[in-house]
Each structure stands twice: as structure tokens, then as C-alpha cells.
Design a protein around this motif. Sequence first.
Motif, PDB file in Angstrom:
ATOM      1  N   ILE A   1      -8.362   3.326  17.333  1.00  0.00           N
ATOM      2  CA  ILE A   1      -7.594   2.420  17.707  1.00  0.00           C
ATOM      3  C   ILE A   1      -7.314   1.163  16.500  1.00  0.00           C
ATOM      4  O   ILE A   1      -6.384   0.939  16.150  1.00  0.00           O
ATOM      5  N   LYS A   2      -8.494   0.957  15.891  1.00  0.00           N
ATOM      6  CA  LYS A   2      -8.574   0.239  14.895  1.00  0.00           C
ATOM      7  C   LYS A   2      -7.755   0.455  13.515  1.00  0.00           C
ATOM      8  O   LYS A   2      -7.450  -0.001  12.668  1.00  0.00           O
ATOM      9  N   ALA A   3      -7.462   2.067  13.401  1.00  0.00           N
ATOM     10  CA  ALA A   3      -6.976   2.653  12.305  1.00  0.00           C
ATOM     11  C   ALA A   3      -5.396   2.506  12.473  1.00  0.00           C
ATOM     12  O   ALA A   3      -4.626   2.907  11.649  1.00  0.00           O
ATOM     13  N   MET A   4      -5.132   2.019  13.904  1.00  0.00           N
ATOM     14  CA  MET A   4      -3.526   2.211  14.023  1.00  0.00           C
ATOM     15  C   MET A   4      -2.493   1.634  13.159  1.00  0.00           C
ATOM     16  O   MET A   4      -1.469   1.751  12.702  1.00  0.00           O
ATOM     17  N   PRO A   5      -3.224   0.163  12.846  1.00  0.00           N
ATOM     18  CA  PRO A   5      -2.204  -0.619  11.991  1.00  0.00           C
ATOM     19  C   PRO A   5      -1.926   0.105  10.614  1.00  0.00           C
ATOM     20  O   PRO A   5      -1.098   0.014  10.161  1.00  0.00           O
ATOM     21  N   GLN A   6      -2.936   0.688   9.944  1.00  0.00           N
ATOM     22  CA  GLN A   6      -2.848   1.410   8.649  1.00  0.00           C
ATOM     23  C   GLN A   6      -2.063   2.685   8.891  1.00  0.00           C
ATOM     24  O   GLN A   6      -1.224   3.272   7.995  1.00  0.00           O
ATOM     25  N   LEU A   7      -2.380   3.319   9.949  1.00  0.00           N
ATOM     26  CA  LEU A   7      -1.780   4.513  10.187  1.00  0.00           C
ATOM     27  C   LEU A   7      -0.230   4.304  10.341  1.00  0.00           C
ATOM     28  O   LEU A   7       0.654   5.292  10.372  1.00  0.00           O
ATOM     29  N   GLY A   8       0.098   3.266  11.072  1.00  0.00           N
ATOM     30  CA  GLY A   8       1.511   2.885  11.374  1.00  0.00           C
ATOM     31  C   GLY A   8       2.352   2.930  10.140  1.00  0.00           C
ATOM     32  O   GLY A   8       3.361   3.495  10.181  1.00  0.00           O
ATOM     33  N   TYR A   9       1.988   2.249   8.960  1.00  0.00           N
ATOM     34  CA  TYR A   9       2.680   2.587   7.414  1.00  0.00           C
ATOM     35  C   TYR A   9       2.806   3.942   7.316  1.00  0.00           C
ATOM     36  O   TYR A   9       4.007   4.417   6.818  1.00  0.00           O
ATOM     37  N   VAL A  10       1.883   4.782   7.491  1.00  0.00           N
ATOM     38  CA  VAL A  10       1.768   6.174   6.923  1.00  0.00           C
ATOM     39  C   VAL A  10       2.916   6.794   8.126  1.00  0.00           C
ATOM     40  O   VAL A  10       3.410   7.778   7.260  1.00  0.00           O
ATOM     41  N   ILE A  11       2.998   6.722   9.437  1.00  0.00           N
ATOM     42  CA  ILE A  11       3.713   7.370  10.063  1.00  0.00           C
ATOM     43  C   ILE A  11       5.052   6.826   9.876  1.00  0.00           C
ATOM     44  O   ILE A  11       6.118   7.696  10.006  1.00  0.00           O
ATOM     45  N   LEU A  12       5.445   5.557   9.569  1.00  0.00           N
ATOM     46  CA  LEU A  12       6.811   5.137   9.282  1.00  0.00           C
ATOM     47  C   LEU A  12       7.145   5.752   8.027  1.00  0.00           C
ATOM     48  O   LEU A  12       8.403   5.955   7.852  1.00  0.00           O
ATOM     49  N   LEU A  13       6.408   5.837   6.931  1.00  0.00           N
ATOM     50  CA  LEU A  13       6.736   6.754   5.673  1.00  0.00           C
ATOM     51  C   LEU A  13       7.157   8.020   5.863  1.00  0.00           C
ATOM     52  O   LEU A  13       8.162   8.589   5.443  1.00  0.00           O
ATOM     53  N   MET A  14       6.248   8.797   6.920  1.00  0.00           N
ATOM     54  CA  MET A  14       6.451  10.237   7.142  1.00  0.00           C
ATOM     55  C   MET A  14       7.804  10.147   8.095  1.00  0.00           C
ATOM     56  O   MET A  14       8.474  10.954   7.482  1.00  0.00           O
ATOM     57  N   PHE A  15       8.206   9.244   8.656  1.00  0.00           N
ATOM     58  CA  PHE A  15       9.461   9.382   9.459  1.00  0.00           C
ATOM     59  C   PHE A  15      10.519   9.098   8.503  1.00  0.00           C
ATOM     60  O   PHE A  15      11.940   9.885   8.539  1.00  0.00           O
ATOM     61  N   ILE A  16      10.316   8.349   7.292  1.00  0.00           N
ATOM     62  CA  ILE A  16      11.628   8.288   6.500  1.00  0.00           C
ATOM     63  C   ILE A  16      11.794   9.603   5.677  1.00  0.00           C
ATOM     64  O   ILE A  16      12.938   9.885   5.311  1.00  0.00           O
ATOM     65  N   ILE A  17      10.601  10.249   5.556  1.00  0.00           N
ATOM     66  CA  ILE A  17      10.890  11.378   4.685  1.00  0.00           C
ATOM     67  C   ILE A  17      11.326  12.611   5.602  1.00  0.00           C
ATOM     68  O   ILE A  17      12.161  13.460   5.394  1.00  0.00           O
ATOM     69  N   PHE A  18      11.047  12.487   6.834  1.00  0.00           N
ATOM     70  CA  PHE A  18      11.554  13.366   7.796  1.00  0.00           C
ATOM     71  C   PHE A  18      13.123  13.256   7.808  1.00  0.00           C
ATOM     72  O   PHE A  18      13.897  14.191   8.153  1.00  0.00           O
ATOM     73  N   TYR A  19      13.623  11.920   7.909  1.00  0.00           N
ATOM     74  CA  TYR A  19      14.814  11.702   8.307  1.00  0.00           C
ATOM     75  C   TYR A  19      15.896  12.040   6.926  1.00  0.00           C
ATOM     76  O   TYR A  19      16.667  12.661   7.266  1.00  0.00           O
ATOM     77  N   ILE A  20      15.033  11.844   5.709  1.00  0.00           N
ATOM     78  CA  ILE A  20      16.012  12.155   4.457  1.00  0.00           C
ATOM     79  C   ILE A  20      16.206  13.737   4.518  1.00  0.00           C
ATOM     80  O   ILE A  20      17.298  14.305   4.383  1.00  0.00           O
ATOM     81  N   TYR A  21      15.039  14.558   4.906  1.00  0.00           N
ATOM     82  CA  TYR A  21      14.981  15.957   4.825  1.00  0.00           C
ATOM     83  C   TYR A  21      16.010  16.615   6.084  1.00  0.00           C
ATOM     84  O   TYR A  21      16.717  17.361   5.994  1.00  0.00           O
ATOM     85  N   ALA A  22      15.997  15.931   6.959  1.00  0.00           N
ATOM     86  CA  ALA A  22      16.758  16.261   8.385  1.00  0.00           C
ATOM     87  C   ALA A  22      18.298  15.973   7.949  1.00  0.00           C
ATOM     88  O   ALA A  22      19.175  16.854   8.262  1.00  0.00           O
ATOM     89  N   ALA A  23      18.576  15.131   7.526  1.00  0.00           N
ATOM     90  CA  ALA A  23      19.907  14.621   7.065  1.00  0.00           C
ATOM     91  C   ALA A  23      20.320  15.885   5.970  1.00  0.00           C
ATOM     92  O   ALA A  23      21.754  16.337   6.273  1.00  0.00           O
ATOM     93  N   ALA A  24      19.624  15.848   4.971  1.00  0.00           N
ATOM     94  CA  ALA A  24      19.772  16.956   4.154  1.00  0.00           C
ATOM     95  C   ALA A  24      20.040  18.299   4.571  1.00  0.00           C
ATOM     96  O   ALA A  24      21.042  19.019   4.352  1.00  0.00           O
ATOM     97  N   GLY A  25      19.307  18.743   5.683  1.00  0.00           N
ATOM     98  CA  GLY A  25      19.006  19.943   6.382  1.00  0.00           C
ATOM     99  C   GLY A  25      20.466  20.048   7.070  1.00  0.00           C
ATOM    100  O   GLY A  25      20.997  21.078   7.256  1.00  0.00           O
ATOM    101  N   ALA A  26      20.753  19.073   7.660  1.00  0.00           N
ATOM    102  CA  ALA A  26      21.953  19.115   8.606  1.00  0.00           C
ATOM    103  C   ALA A  26      23.275  19.311   7.703  1.00  0.00           C
ATOM    104  O   ALA A  26      24.144  20.050   8.121  1.00  0.00           O
TER     105      ALA A  26
END
Length: 269
Positions: free
Chosen positions: A132-157
Motif C-alpha cells: 500500500i505504501k509503495a502505491m504512490p511510487q508504483l503509480g508513476y511506473v504504471i502511468l509510464l507503462m500505460f503510455i508505452i502500451f498506448y504508443i505500441y497499441a496505436a502503432a500496432g493498430a
Amino acid sequence: MNSKDLQARFFAIRSNRFFEFFVISVIIFSALVIGAKTYDVSPNILQLIRWLDIGITLFFMVEIVIRFIGDPNKRSFFKDPWNLFDTLIVVVSLVPIDDSEMALVGRLIRIFRVLRMVSIIPELRMLLNSLIKAMPQLGYVILLMFIIFYIYAAAGASLFAHINEDLWGDITISLLTLFRVMTFEDWTDVMYETMEVYPLSWIYYLTFIFLTAFAFLNMVIGIVVNVMESESSREAKEKAEAKAASEPSMSELQNEIKLLRQLIEDKVK
């Protein structure tokens, strides 16, 4: 028997290792009873399960009462999230699950009784608190991962939609396909299909896997481990301070020795 003696006795019970082990055993048995309900059993067995469920609920009520009476600071008992969670689970478990509108809620709450294992075992509590205490730090990592996912998904589509509409038809489907690739679920079949049209498309998959499955996953593990180490160090420090506070200091011992010497010398004189 006064209230202090009663509190001391209940505190001794709740702190007893055998009692803690027995509570854990009942929680595990409760999980087995919940699992048994999912099978097609005879009416007699089903009736036995109902009686066992009632007995388990009553035991948990008694256990909460013991913990409450044995707590030295009762005013802050329900300020502890774990005590509040355990009490809520027990109270809602009293909801009748047969022939009532709350039947589904009652069944779901009984499933969550297994989570009481976390509140009983300190190591599991520390693990969950660290997460639970790691969630704030993990949130930024998850956000960056989503950005990478979105870029690759747009390119793949854009690149592969004409090859397989079911996998790359739009960006949402592409996100699901990339999640399949990240978890290595038959990802080579997806890659070989696009490589028949674009031979260099393997670069797309390997770079995506490197960024998500390797780099970001290791970052998540590193953050959680770091927070767990900090939590472990903090708890060890608090225990050491509590132990030091409960034990007499060296200066106090020296003063007592001097006082005893003085008393002995006075008696000898």
C-alpha cells in the motif's frame, strides 16, 4: 474479579501462541467450508456445512470480544484498520444467507473472511502495508507503462489491422493483444503472423517485451522490495525502542546499586 484482572486474562489469551494458531486454523477451515459449498453435495452435507458456518461465525464473534476486552487501550481499538476490518467482516457475516435479499452479499462477505489471515499474521500485514505504501511510487511506473502500451497499441493498430482484425482491429483490441504478448501467452503466434507480411516486425515485439516485461516489471519489484526493507527496519526500530523503554537503563541500575550500598553501610554502622 475486577476489570483489570479480566483485561489481563483476556490479554494473555489473545497473546497466546496456541490461541493465535487456533484462530488461523479456524480461518483455514472456514475457507474449506466455503469451497465445499461450490460442489454438488447431498442435502445432509449441505445442512452440516450451514451449521459449521454458524459455528465459525460465532467463534469469530467470541474472538473479537476477547481481543477487545484484552486491549489495554479500548478507545483506539477501532482506530486500527485491521481491527475495524475484522469486526466488519464478523458483523456482516451475521446476515442470513438463505432466502433473503442480502444472500449474495452474505456469501461474498463469508468469502472475504479468508482475508482475516492477513490481520492475524504480522508478516502478511507488513507485506500488505508495504504494498500500500509503495502505491504512490508504483503509480508513476504504471502511468509510464500505460503510455508505452498506448504508443505500441496505436502503432500496432495502424500497421497490423489489415493482417488480423481480431487482434489489431482498433486500439482497445490492440491493448489486449499487447497484454497477451507481455504475459508471453502464445505471443510468438502473433509475431509470426505479422512477420509473414512485415519480416522486421519482430523488432516491434522484442522492444515492447524488453520495456514492459523486463524493465518495468523489475522496477515494480525493486520499489516493493525497497519499501518492504524500510518497513521492516522501522518495525525493528520500534520494537527495540519499546523494549528499551520497558527495561531499566544502566544509569537507573547504577543508582539502585548505590542506594542498596548506602542502606547496607547504614545498617552496618
